[in-house]
Scaffold this active site. Structure first.
Site, PDB file in Angstrom:
ATOM      1  N   GLY A 159      33.854  61.024  -1.255  1.00  0.00           N
ATOM      2  CA  GLY A 159      33.443  60.019  -0.286  1.00  0.00           C
ATOM      3  C   GLY A 159      33.350  58.635  -0.881  1.00  0.00           C
ATOM      4  O   GLY A 159      33.234  57.640  -0.164  1.00  0.00           O
TER       5      GLY A 159
ATOM      6  N   SER B 298      37.449  57.237  -4.677  1.00  0.00           N
ATOM      7  CA  SER B 298      38.150  57.242  -5.964  1.00  0.00           C
ATOM      8  C   SER B 298      39.649  57.483  -5.813  1.00  0.00           C
ATOM      9  O   SER B 298      40.452  56.946  -6.593  1.00  0.00           O
ATOM     10  CB  SER B 298      37.545  58.298  -6.902  1.00  0.00           C
ATOM     11  OG  SER B 298      37.639  59.593  -6.350  1.00  0.00           O
TER      12      SER B 298
ATOM     13  N   ALA C 205      28.212  60.677 -12.929  1.00  0.00           N
ATOM     14  CA  ALA C 205      27.834  59.651 -13.911  1.00  0.00           C
ATOM     15  C   ALA C 205      28.472  58.287 -13.660  1.00  0.00           C
ATOM     16  O   ALA C 205      28.470  57.440 -14.553  1.00  0.00           O
ATOM     17  CB  ALA C 205      28.159  60.124 -15.338  1.00  0.00           C
TER      18      ALA C 205
ATOM     19  N   THR D 198      36.003  55.664 -12.047  1.00  0.00           N
ATOM     20  CA  THR D 198      36.848  54.463 -12.132  1.00  0.00           C
ATOM     21  C   THR D 198      37.126  54.115 -13.585  1.00  0.00           C
ATOM     22  O   THR D 198      38.256  53.757 -13.950  1.00  0.00           O
ATOM     23  CB  THR D 198      36.179  53.283 -11.419  1.00  0.00           C
ATOM     24  OG1 THR D 198      36.059  53.592 -10.032  1.00  0.00           O
ATOM     25  CG2 THR D 198      36.992  52.009 -11.577  1.00  0.00           C
TER      26      THR D 198
ATOM     27  N   ALA E 202      37.058  47.057 -15.292  1.00  0.00           N
ATOM     28  CA  ALA E 202      36.116  47.708 -14.368  1.00  0.00           C
ATOM     29  C   ALA E 202      35.142  48.630 -15.101  1.00  0.00           C
ATOM     30  O   ALA E 202      35.468  49.221 -16.127  1.00  0.00           O
ATOM     31  CB  ALA E 202      36.883  48.500 -13.319  1.00  0.00           C
TER      32      ALA E 202
ATOM     33  N   GLY F  47      31.755  51.564 -13.865  1.00  0.00           N
ATOM     34  CA  GLY F  47      31.286  52.353 -12.729  1.00  0.00           C
ATOM     35  C   GLY F  47      30.111  51.723 -12.014  1.00  0.00           C
ATOM     36  O   GLY F  47      29.243  51.107 -12.641  1.00  0.00           O
TER      37      GLY F  47
ATOM     38  N   GLU G 248      26.608  55.006  -8.583  1.00  0.00           N
ATOM     39  CA  GLU G 248      25.188  55.349  -8.640  1.00  0.00           C
ATOM     40  C   GLU G 248      24.280  54.132  -8.828  1.00  0.00           C
ATOM     41  O   GLU G 248      23.263  54.003  -8.141  1.00  0.00           O
ATOM     42  CB  GLU G 248      24.944  56.353  -9.757  1.00  0.00           C
ATOM     43  CG  GLU G 248      25.581  57.698  -9.537  1.00  0.00           C
ATOM     44  CD  GLU G 248      25.408  58.579 -10.756  1.00  0.00           C
ATOM     45  OE1 GLU G 248      24.545  59.462 -10.714  1.00  0.00           O
ATOM     46  OE2 GLU G 248      26.126  58.376 -11.748  1.00  0.00           O
TER      47      GLU G 248
END
Length: 770
Positions: A480, A483, A520, A524, A723, A725, A728
């Site tokens: 969702g 990615s 985690a 990306t 980039a 992540g 989260e």
């Protein structure tokens, strides 16, 4: 850049909006059997006897199993878990027996015929009590469990891991501090409530091959865990992850897969299917662990924090095979995004007779930052320093030193802070619309690093078709977060072809390459790097052949809009599909073969921290830092809190897809709002009281406030196109920002979430009495 940084439509959007995406519950196979589970009604009980005789006799029942049939434990980091209870049931709802039958109705009837005799045992229902020397032991054999050596169980106790962070001289720093404060906070369990419940199918064939269809985030991790638990060689077990209807961490490990596999082994050639009900999901999927947090702070008059002492006690539930890593992550992130010279942290994972704790979006960061960021506001008030200035003084800058002793190469902390202050208009007083409806504003920061072993790997394969289109194969799962789209854009950027010319395939351990896990906030960064390397590998191989055909040096050639082009003479160009199957020479011979690119990635120079102090040179891949701001209105007559506005500013390094980024961030802010205002898994004596959406409240579209999304891009040096992540981290500061806003509005501080209307009214009564 042509495709990276553009708001491209999600590659899975048509299937999702038309309902044609296939989820595990949609899969129907010939001769399917259906599973149901007998569960313990007690949070802690000795299993004296299980009588399956009547269930076995029921027409249509093909197999009944108990924990005594499969005693081997499993687990990702700590092998402490049985898929069916062995000897004792350790939480209310734990599976003690399972049935496979011709229909779901027959399976349910058979479960009712299974008779279990129990001897109820004293239960541990509070993590602090569970640490006491006289507490009932939930895992008396803890000392014999297999464990990855970065975790430290304490045999003879209920402590499955104790993480330590030791930096500087805390005692000396406290003795010289001008102010010393100490505050405690409590964060209860919550559920992930993905829209799709857990589901799994297992098929055991005559050649010993086991195929598992699972709604899971990490097919390779599931394969490894199931292989170890059931002694199935890896080449004989295949895990297929269909479309995943949300995970948020709950589908990162193994749950019901370990129930359908032993049933399937006894029903050779018959696929066995088990789908959780919503009530099952609340009770038997991972829950977010509860936390008792105490923070002691030493601070100088000029606002500089000189010492921190943290004590985190985590309610890990009945099994902590995944939860121990959350406790570790919380420990090394415990100072928050602040430059503090002296730190002492103890983070404990404690067994209780509660549902199994596991990964939840944020991986411990939402919980500890609810405490950290409220503590910053409290300390500021107690020392007469503004909550903004204390953050400006102590926030990590480029060149600052983390709690683990690592130098920050980049930091967007102050950029994000100033952006949020501007967007929330923090310097302007709130205007109340009514004498009984009071408004307030709050801010909160956060940081998060990927909590993963230092050597975990990602891989990708990309191959060119004869018409110049491509297949991209990875095992990073789109749950969702978008990615699939981001990885496609990265490949398209390297190859300079439209993203619609690339089809991505994921999640089949027989056919897609290795990926550690989709957790985690690493996809990306890690999978993105692997995809970039794979595309570059294919491109290099094609150019190697193109130099022969085009009579040019490699350095003169590049990919451009589906062609290999001579940079010096752009009119000299050849369609890339010319090289899809290699190159045919004038004499009819061929060279090169099919155009396939392979990319593998491991975080460079990522090394273990010292196990006694937590200190290290480069113990984490990167840190993602950001801020939230919130404006709320509190009705002092009803206690209702309405969030009017939320602002987010994070440093993602480089946004690959702005539209997907915005969706991630907006969803995160609303999810955070739900946790701080409504969500709590209500537990009484080990029993869940609200395992349905009537009694367990989540945020709805009606509750969504004005949402503002900003970015402050400071490139991650080792990230694909810079980039890092964010999936989260963007959720983490929402809850404390709202809590700080509520305190600003009514002058009452809430150290426990959720902040309910009753809590507000009781706090106001107490304030008025004072």
């Amino acid at each position: 850049m042509k495709y990276v940084g553009e708001s491209l439509q999600r590659v899975d959007s048509y299937k999702k909006v038309t309902g044609s995406a296939t989820f595990v519950s949609d899969v129907k196979l010939a001769r399917m059997l259906y599973a149901q589970v007998k569960r313990s009604p007690y949070p802690h009980a000795k299993i004296l006897n299980i009588d399956i005789s009547e269930a076995v006799k029921l027409p249509g029942v093909k197999c009944v199993i108990t924990g005594e049939d499969y005693k081997k434990r499993g687990g990702l980091y700590l092998e402490d878990r049985n898929f069916l209870a062995v000897g004792t049931a350790k939480y209310c709802g734990e599976a003690v027996a399972a049935v496979a039958a011709e229909t779901l109705d027959i399976a349910e009837a058979a479960v009712e015929l299974i008779k279990v005799d129990y001897e109820e045992l004293p239960a541990v229902t509070n993590a602090i009590d569970g640490m006491k020397p006289d507490a009932p032991l939930i895992h008396p054999d803890l000392g014999s469990y297999k464990v990855i050596p970065i975790f430290f169980p304490q045999p003879g106790t209920n402590i499955s891991h104790h993480y330590k962070l030791r930096k500087g001289d805390v005692d000396s720093a406290f003795s010289t501090a001008d102010f010393v404060t100490e505050h405690s906070f409590f964060i209860p369990h919550i559920q992930h409530v993905p829209i799709e419940p857990h589901a799994a199918i297992a098929l055991y064939e005559s050649d010993g091959r086991m195929t598992v269809w699972a709604s899971c985030q990490s097919p390779y991790a599931v394969r490894q865990a199931l292989s170890a638990s059931f002694d199935i060689p890896l080449n004989k077990i295949r895990v297929i992850s269909q479309a995943v209807g949300g995970g948020f961490g709950s589908k990162a490990g193994t749950t019901l897969e370990g129930i359908v596999i032993p049933l399937a082994k006894r029903c050779q050639g018959r696929p066995v299917k088990l789908v959780y009900t919503r009530e099952d999901e609340f009770e038997n999927a991972y829950v977010r662990q509860g936390l008792h947090a105490t923070i002691k702070t030493g601070i100088r008059k000029d606002g500089k924090i000189v010492a921190l002492k943290n004590r985190f006690i985590w309610d890990g539930g009945a099994y902590t095979e995944y939860g121990v890593n959350i406790v570790k992550a919380a420990g090394y992130a415990s100072p928050g995004p602040y430059d503090v010279d002296n730190i002492w942290t103890d983070s404990y994972c404690v067994y209780t007779n509660h549902p199994v704790g596991g990964p939840y979006r944020g991986f411990g960061m939402c919980e500890i930052h609810f405490a950290i960021e409220q503590n910053i506001d409290i300390v500021a008030k107690e020392t007469s320093i503004s909550e903004v200035e204390i953050r400006r003084i102590n926030g990590l800058r480029k060149g600052g030193i983390t709690g683990q002793g690592e130098k920050m190469i980049v930091s967007g902390y102050h950029d994000c802070l100033e952006t949020v202050l501007k967007e929330i208009e923090y310097d302007k007083p709130c205007v109340n619309t009514s004498p009984v409806k009071l408004r307030g504003k709050g801010i909160a920061a956060c940081w998060k690093a990927p909590s993963m072993p230092t050597d975990v790997a990602s891989s990708a394969i990309i191959r060119m078709n004869e018409d110049g289109t491509f297949f991209l194969m990875v095992s990073a799962m789109d749950i969702g977060q978008g990615s699939d789209t981001v990885l496609t854009q990265i490949a398209a950027e390297v190859l300079d072809v439209p993203p619609e010319n690339i089809t991505i395939r994921t999640g089949d351990t027989d056919h897609t390459p290795y990926e550690w896990q989709t957790v985690a906030s690493r996809t990306t960064y890690c999978a993105g790097n692997a995809v970039k390397l794979a595309a570059e590998d294919l491109k290099s191989k094609v150019i190697e052949l193109a130099q022969i055909k085009m009579c040019a040096y490699k350095r003169e050639l590049e990919f451009q809009n589906g062609f290999v082009v001579n940079k010096m003479h752009p009119e000299n160009r050849v369609p890339i599909q010319t090289f899809a199957l290699g190159l045919t020479l004038p004499d009819g011979s061929g060279v090169g073969g099919p155009a396939i690119g392979v990319g593998t990635f491991v975080v460079p120079n990522n090394m273990n921290a010292d196990k006694y102090t937590g200190m290290g040179e480069h113990p984490v891949a990167f840190w993602t830092i950001g801020f939230n701001g919130a404006e709320v209105e509190v009705d002092t007559e009803t206690g209702l809190i309405k969030v009017l506005k939320m602002v987010s500013c994070f440093d993602p390094g480089k946004v690959i897809n702005p539209l997907t980024y915005q969706g991630q961030v907006e969803g995160a802010m609303v999810q955070a709002m739900g946790t701080v205002l409504w969500e709590e898994l209500k537990l009484k004596d080990g029993h869940i009281l609200n395992k349905n959406f009537v009694d367990y409240k989540i945020a709805t579209a009606y509750d969504i406030p004005e949402l503002i999304v900003k970015v402050a891009e400071n490139a991650e040096l080792t990230g694909p196109y810079g980039a890092r992540g964010i999936g989260e981290p963007v959720m983490v500061p929402g809850a404390p920002a709202i809590a700080n806003a509520v305190a600003n509005a009514i002058g009452c501080r809430f150290t426990r979430m959720p902040i309910t209307p009753d809590d507000v009214l009781n706090a106001l009564k107490g304030k008025n009495k004072k």
